[in-house]
Design an enzyme around this catalytic site. Structure first.
Site, short mmCIF file in Angstrom:
data_model
loop_
_atom_site.label_atom_id
_atom_site.label_comp_id
_atom_site.label_asym_id
_atom_site.label_seq_id
_atom_site.Cartn_x
_atom_site.Cartn_y
_atom_site.Cartn_z
N LYS A 153 0.84 -1.20 0.00
CA LYS A 153 0.00 0.00 0.00
C LYS A 153 0.87 1.25 0.00
CE LYS A 153 -1.91 2.49 3.18
NZ LYS A 153 -2.60 3.00 4.37
N ASP A 187 -6.56 0.39 0.57
CA ASP A 187 -6.69 0.61 2.01
C ASP A 187 -8.08 0.12 2.42
OD1 ASP A 187 -8.50 2.48 1.13
OD2 ASP A 187 -7.79 4.08 2.46
#
Ligand code: SF4
Length: 246
Positions: free
Chosen positions: A133, A152
């Site tokens: 991420k 996310d």
């Protein structure tokens, strides 16, 4: 309004035409999404992204000006006393782990990469505290390199509700999104799905009636209000008014 909830496997996958319409509508709403984490270069973005885990961008934005004023380079942050760094990042939560990660990543950037954040996924993943991420945020936002999609909690939720993925692990959701979205949309569509989840497709009480992609969503609760263009405009204004330029 009740929460949109269906067993993940029961949410039908949208076809290519529906995916294209989702891209069209969300692109109309937020033509040029920007990262809501304040930063001035790839390193400050990387540090801010590590700090944003389990926190909010708003909280992180209150912490990073102090952090980068005290320690303005990777070398300086890496050499700072751990307790002082912990005190500065305290309010972002998990402050011990985060202080360790941002100092470890800064040290590696200083010692192994000449003080410059690398532009390769594999190299980024060697930095302490950096998983896909964070690496995707840095590559996409700082360098406009599409190596993947940022996943996310918001992207995970919206993707599941839209049937874009039935997975519950971030790397699998990312894999599914990469397979369904054109590569040139990986960066911006990841960001738009994040913003949709943050401002419209809320975890509790999604505002389906105001959602610009209501018609493409098998998890919707209730019919849409007005035209999709009106809803897209509403979403775009929400994003702008909460500090996200378009
Ligand atoms: S219609 Fe929009 S807000 Fe409602 S569940 Fe689907 S994506 Fe989320």
């Amino acid at each position: 309004m009740a929460q949109a909830k269906k067993p993940l496997a029961a949410v039908p996958k949208p076809g290519p035409g529906q995916v294209a319409e989702i891209v069209t509508r969300l692109s109309a709403a937020v033509p040029a999404p920007k990262c809501e984490l304040d930063h001035r270069d790839p390193w400050t973005l990387l540090v801010a992204t590590i700090l944003s885990a389990q926190s909010t961008d708003r909280t992180v934005n209150t912490v990073t000006p102090v952090l980068f004023e005290k320690w303005p380079t990777p070398q300086a942050l890496a050499a700072a006393p751990r307790e002082e760094v912990e005190a500065v990042v305290h309010r972002t939560g998990f402050f011990r782990n985060k202080a360790k990660a941002i100092q470890g990543a800064s040290l590696a950037i200083h010692e192994q990469f000449g003080g410059v954040v690398p532009r390769e996924m594999q190299k980024l993943l060697t930095l302490p505290g950096v998983a896909r991420k964070t690496a995707n945020v840095v590559l996409g936002v700082a360098f406009r390199i599409a190596e993947g999609v940022v996943v996310d909690t918001h992207v995970m939720r919206t993707s599941q509700r839209l049937g874009l993925s039935a997975a519950t692990q971030a790397d699998k959701v990312e894999h599914d999104l990469c397979g369904m979205l054109p590569r040139e949309q990986w960066i911006d569509m990841g960001h738009r799905l994040l913003l949709l989840g943050r401002y419209v497709c809320l975890a509790k009480g999604p505002e389906c009636e105001n959602c610009p992609i209501n018609e493409q969503c098998a998890s919707r609760i209730g019919p849409p209000l007005g035209t999709w263009q009106q809803r897209a405009e509403h979403f775009g204004k929400l994003v702008e008014s909460r500090g996200q330029a378009s």
